[in-house]
Design a protein around this motif. Sequence first.
Motif, PDB file in Angstrom:
ATOM      1  N   HIS A  67       2.617   1.456  -3.375  1.00  0.00           N
ATOM      2  CA  HIS A  67       1.855   1.845  -4.651  1.00  0.00           C
ATOM      3  C   HIS A  67       1.502   3.428  -4.439  1.00  0.00           C
ATOM      4  CE1 HIS A  67       1.309  -1.592  -7.220  1.00  0.00           C
ATOM      5  NE2 HIS A  67       1.223  -2.278  -5.937  1.00  0.00           N
ATOM      6  N   ALA A  68       1.239   3.746  -3.041  1.00  0.00           N
ATOM      7  CA  ALA A  68       0.671   5.268  -2.950  1.00  0.00           C
ATOM      8  C   ALA A  68       1.854   6.101  -3.281  1.00  0.00           C
ATOM      9  CB  ALA A  68       0.468   5.429  -1.424  1.00  0.00           C
ATOM     10  N   GLY A 115      -2.103   1.338 -12.833  1.00  0.00           N
ATOM     11  CA  GLY A 115      -1.777   1.131 -11.511  1.00  0.00           C
ATOM     12  C   GLY A 115      -2.362   0.040 -11.024  1.00  0.00           C
ATOM     13  N   VAL A 116      -2.236  -0.046  -9.630  1.00  0.00           N
ATOM     14  CA  VAL A 116      -3.206  -1.173  -8.750  1.00  0.00           C
ATOM     15  C   VAL A 116      -4.341  -0.379  -8.061  1.00  0.00           C
ATOM     16  CG1 VAL A 116      -2.740  -2.550  -6.810  1.00  0.00           C
ATOM     17  CG2 VAL A 116      -1.282  -2.670  -8.908  1.00  0.00           C
ATOM     18  N   SER A 117      -5.257  -0.853  -8.321  1.00  0.00           N
ATOM     19  CA  SER A 117      -6.517  -0.183  -7.271  1.00  0.00           C
ATOM     20  C   SER A 117      -6.928  -1.153  -6.380  1.00  0.00           C
ATOM     21  CB  SER A 117      -7.633   0.251  -8.314  1.00  0.00           C
ATOM     22  OG  SER A 117      -8.269  -1.111  -8.701  1.00  0.00           O
ATOM     23  N   THR A 118      -7.230  -0.561  -5.171  1.00  0.00           N
ATOM     24  CA  THR A 118      -7.852  -1.473  -4.139  1.00  0.00           C
ATOM     25  C   THR A 118      -9.121  -0.718  -3.713  1.00  0.00           C
ATOM     26  OG1 THR A 118      -6.583   0.120  -2.560  1.00  0.00           O
ATOM     27  CG2 THR A 118      -5.452  -1.726  -3.089  1.00  0.00           C
ATOM     28  N   TYR A 119      -9.781  -0.283  -4.859  1.00  0.00           N
ATOM     29  CA  TYR A 119     -11.140   0.395  -4.465  1.00  0.00           C
ATOM     30  C   TYR A 119     -12.074  -0.371  -3.775  1.00  0.00           C
ATOM     31  CZ  TYR A 119     -12.918  -2.460  -7.984  1.00  0.00           C
ATOM     32  OH  TYR A 119     -13.673  -3.650  -8.999  1.00  0.00           O
ATOM     33  N   ALA A 166      -4.433  -9.379  -3.235  1.00  0.00           N
ATOM     34  CA  ALA A 166      -4.546  -7.904  -3.265  1.00  0.00           C
ATOM     35  C   ALA A 166      -4.815  -7.576  -4.718  1.00  0.00           C
ATOM     36  CB  ALA A 166      -3.530  -7.138  -2.741  1.00  0.00           C
ATOM     37  N   ARG A 172      -3.351  -8.238 -13.073  1.00  0.00           N
ATOM     38  CA  ARG A 172      -3.331  -6.637 -13.184  1.00  0.00           C
ATOM     39  C   ARG A 172      -4.067  -6.365 -14.142  1.00  0.00           C
ATOM     40  NH1 ARG A 172       1.903  -3.797 -10.773  1.00  0.00           N
ATOM     41  NH2 ARG A 172       1.201  -1.927 -11.527  1.00  0.00           N
ATOM     42  N   VAL A 229      -8.565  -8.180 -15.857  1.00  0.00           N
ATOM     43  CA  VAL A 229      -9.181  -6.895 -15.022  1.00  0.00           C
ATOM     44  C   VAL A 229     -10.564  -6.682 -15.536  1.00  0.00           C
ATOM     45  CG1 VAL A 229      -8.268  -5.013 -16.750  1.00  0.00           C
ATOM     46  CG2 VAL A 229      -8.599  -4.602 -14.168  1.00  0.00           C
ATOM     47  N   HIS A 261      -8.577  -6.555  -5.783  1.00  0.00           N
ATOM     48  CA  HIS A 261      -8.826  -5.093  -5.555  1.00  0.00           C
ATOM     49  C   HIS A 261      -8.967  -4.473  -4.001  1.00  0.00           C
ATOM     50  CE1 HIS A 261      -8.582  -4.870 -10.211  1.00  0.00           C
ATOM     51  NE2 HIS A 261      -9.546  -6.086  -9.921  1.00  0.00           N
ATOM     52  N   ARG A 310     -14.391 -11.275 -12.990  1.00  0.00           N
ATOM     53  CA  ARG A 310     -14.511 -11.076 -11.831  1.00  0.00           C
ATOM     54  C   ARG A 310     -14.087 -12.275 -11.237  1.00  0.00           C
ATOM     55  NH1 ARG A 310     -18.577  -9.705  -7.395  1.00  0.00           N
ATOM     56  NH2 ARG A 310     -19.066 -11.522  -6.472  1.00  0.00           N
ATOM     57  N   GLY A 333       0.772  -1.151   0.092  1.00  0.00           N
ATOM     58  CA  GLY A 333      -0.231  -0.047   0.115  1.00  0.00           C
ATOM     59  C   GLY A 333       0.794   1.314   0.051  1.00  0.00           C
TER      60      GLY A 333
END
Lengths: 440, 440
Positions: free
Chosen positions: B121-122, B341-345, B216, B148, B152, B220, B155, B118
Amino acid sequence: MSNTLPRGAAPIRVALLGCGTVGTEVVRLIEEQSKDLTARIGAPLEIVGIAVRRPDKHPDIKASLLTTDAQSLVDGDADIVVEVIGGIDPVKGLLVDALRSGKSVVSANKALLAEEGGLLHAAAAESGADLYYEAAVAGAIPILRPLRESMVGDRITRVLGIVNGTTNYILSRMDETGSSFSEALAEATDLGYAEADPTADVDGFDAAAKAAILAALAFHTPVTTDDVYREGISAVTSGDFASARDMGCTIKLLSICERVSDPDNPSEDAVSARVYPAMIPRTHPLASVGDAFNAVFVEAEAAGPLMFYGKGAGGDPTASAVLGDLVAVARNKVATTTGGGVSTYAALPIRPMGKTPTRYHVSLDVSDKAGVLAAVATEFARNDVSISTVRQEGRGDEATLVLVTHTAADEALAATVEQLHASEYVRAVVSVMRVEGKDS
Amino acid sequence: MSNTLPRGAAPIRVALLGCGTVGTEVVRLIEEQSKDLTARIGAPLEIVGIAVRRPDKHPDIKASLLTTDAQSLVDGDADIVVEVIGGIDPVKGLLVDALRSGKSVVSANKALLAEEGGLLHAAAAESGADLYYEAAVAGAIPILRPLRESMVGDRITRVLGIVNGTTNYILSRMDETGSSFSEALAEATDLGYAEADPTADVDGFDAAAKAAILAALAFHTPVTTDDVYREGISAVTSGDFASARDMGCTIKLLSICERVSDPDNPSEDAVSARVYPAMIPRTHPLASVGDAFNAVFVEAEAAGPLMFYGKGAGGDPTASAVLGDLVAVARNKVATTTGGGVSTYAALPIRPMGKTPTRYHVSLDVSDKAGVLAAVATEFARNDVSISTVRQEGRGDEATLVLVTHTAADEALAATVEQLHASEYVRAVVSVMRVEGKDS
């Protein structure tokens, strides 16, 4: 690791060309997963038009989206064109126009990409558009992106693919049940695995198109369908499977893309791309790929052997691959960028089939005369083909000679078989099959 | 499809942190394949510095490149930092500094990515830098980029991985030869597959870090090592393998990432991430993954089942994955862009192990009394665990009861086993092992 959606981010406008099994699934997934897709892309996807032949056949789709005029969608203001029509014309012109106008293209069209990939990539490069077509080879299996991007720092030496589900189903059934080709084909047709006209699958045209696409990406070289040597599976017999079993092998229709030495210049590389049924050892990871599944086996210098396995056809799996490309391309649109293109800088020559090193398994009905083995061995020696193993079975009228060669030029092996047909010692050439896997 | 290299394109400047087995291979590949890599990237790669602990240990590398001051490389003018040191500190600070200054980072560091993904990536998102780490999971196998990017639009419901080669070698040997854990471990140590202190592998720490990274990306959602339930393989016995064989199963150390329902809110999704040895049917594609090979099995709603197979460790395979990322990141530098990027929404909650649905195989030595089966069945029923199959073997002193449950909350299954230990009818709990694969 956060992904805050800009409020009111402009939607990414998508035009869909074609709305059959795959297209319908693509529409469904875009609608059902819109929340997730919006979050992953950073903007919503909006379908702005769907070109179909018969709008009245699509009662579940908003009528205002449907059009019979694909060209109007290509000329319109879409950001991305998704093509699931198939075939060369008129799709080629539509996609070239789309790319030239800066629209990114996602396609599932293996025939077009195999034949006109160069033209399409050039059009994409010209305008800075993306061109992705993961669904064109091995359905849901991510194989083109790994070749284009993950393995781009490595030197790929060989790609062996089972990339046609129909023929894999037929060969798997022949192996399991001992049935004939025509019985297994009838079964595949009943189950919907084979089309009414199975030619494209059974004669290897589909597998050859996919081989061209795989070879081009693996070896950074222009390869088209015409460069791919092709044999289908309709001549495979239950006798061939019996011979394979005796060898600890099974038979698969393989799409083979190989880095070989250039016959005119042995210190330089060349590319061989070919499709034919071949024996592979049952211990090979591809041997256990059954039913209508697909798998692609890749060998690279640093990575070693890799295998990718999954469903190669069907609406859902193909739609999954289309959606993956669509999301990637849409992300690029949001970031106002494009993904890595495809390069053919290596421009390796194509090695013709006759010059390609292969191995043969040959099974012969021989007459019960003294000197049979010597006579047969002489035919091989005359063509400079060396024999790896030979086995004689039965005696008298039932005598069978089973030979496996070492690697030799395919034309030398073919010439040997031709001469065996004419030999007075050979009553019948029962089975001839190439053998893949390491030469011992 | 052409790729003309701009004359005199500015080189992409690469700083390397660490130069052990993997780093040495990375340097060798960059040098040996420089012509190909330049063509694929559109600019040459230039190594501008290599941080090592002991410069005198690297006689084959130009001395002017070597430094013990990794921070100076991070603060310098490299475009890309490649990290193959491993461990959390001081690497974390170095990579955060690199990313914040806009340098793209390629890392093979599973522990760091699993713990501080985290944060990294931030930092990458903040400055618009790329962060890729394909080599951190399953060596040469392209699995993170497919998750990734290729998948994407789908599901993902489950990821089952054999991602630790050491334990897979040990379990494969126990299965093949009937040897004990300690015998197989000794053999793995002799062959160099296990380290002198095998704890990280054998106790599942390595597999747990990889599970966190896989979960992760697949869901996501932020997942760290602490979220992963973990059991190692040191308690697996040859008796467990005998039980598995009787069930048509083998035993593998699995990293399992699953989309499950949220126990507090059954209509919402949650994530389960866990590592333990489990029985899987021999017909499962993962069952035949032998030796030190790795494989990752992915299930997605549209794509269906997929499997990725290859070498999970070693200098060459890991370097292949590093190079793939390096080329992709360098291409982005040339195009002055970044990859997706990688999203964790989704930010799904983590479902604790006790609440996760699993299945148990339990083998019991029971006393030869009337009513044994009823007594044992009562213990299961008391915890609301329903039994799928039960088999009684032997009679008198040798009686064994083998039970396989249906799916139930893991804590209910664990409580049942606890109570069986205390039962007067049970002389010994011989084997307890979770079972993966479909519940029947």
